[in-house]
Design a protein around this motif. Structure first.
Motif: not given
Length: 153
Positions: A15, A17-18, A21, A24, A72, A75, A92-95
């Motif tokens: 994770l 890249s979030s 992070v 998440l 987004s 992941l 997802y990367e966005s959270g």
């Protein structure tokens, strides 16, 4: 490469890249704890690129049922069955986390759930939903919403 999510020692693996992070990772660990405690199931995730069929199933349901397309990047995903429920998740990367609960039995409960990590805004594509708050030791404040699946998937 798949791995079991450890909810006792929360890891941000997969994770990184979030922008949220830590939150998440806490949300993912919260889900892992739930399934371990309720069903004695080990919550195992796979990079989304390695399990396109799971991501396609979830995104297909969102598109078919509510014309929702998540902006987004995905992941990680997981897909499993417990006590007659087919469960699938995407983180997802966005959270954002989306799960599909699909009862295998005819006429059983079927729904899509959305959970927002602590610190993120409601994505534009989910602006029509009302989100309830819940507290989690692992994830801080989680905001969640859902809709009932009407079609066959």
């Amino acid at each position: 490469m798949s791995y079991a999510v450890d909810f006792q020692n929360v890891s941000t693996e997969g994770l990184e890249s979030s922008p949220v992070v830590e939150a998440l990772a806490g949300l993912r660990a919260n889900e892992a704890r739930y399934y371990k405690n309720k069903y004695d199931h080990v919550f195992t995730v796979t990079p989304a690129a390695e399990a396109p069929e799971t991501l396609d199933w979830i995104t297909g349901i969102l598109k078919d049922e509510r014309n929702i397309v998540i902006a987004s990047p995905a992941l990680e995903v997981t897909d499993f069955e417990v006590e007659g429920l087919h469960m699938a998740y995407v983180f997802y990367e966005s959270g954002l986390s989306i799960n599909v609960m699909y009862n295998v039995a005819e006429g059983g409960k079927r729904a899509v759930g959305f959970k927002l990590s602590d610190g993120i805004e409601i994505p534009d594509e989910l602006a029509a939903f009302k989100f309830a708050r819940q507290k989690s030791k692992l994830a801080g404040t989680i905001r969640g919403s859902y809709f009932v699946i009407k079609g066959e998937h």
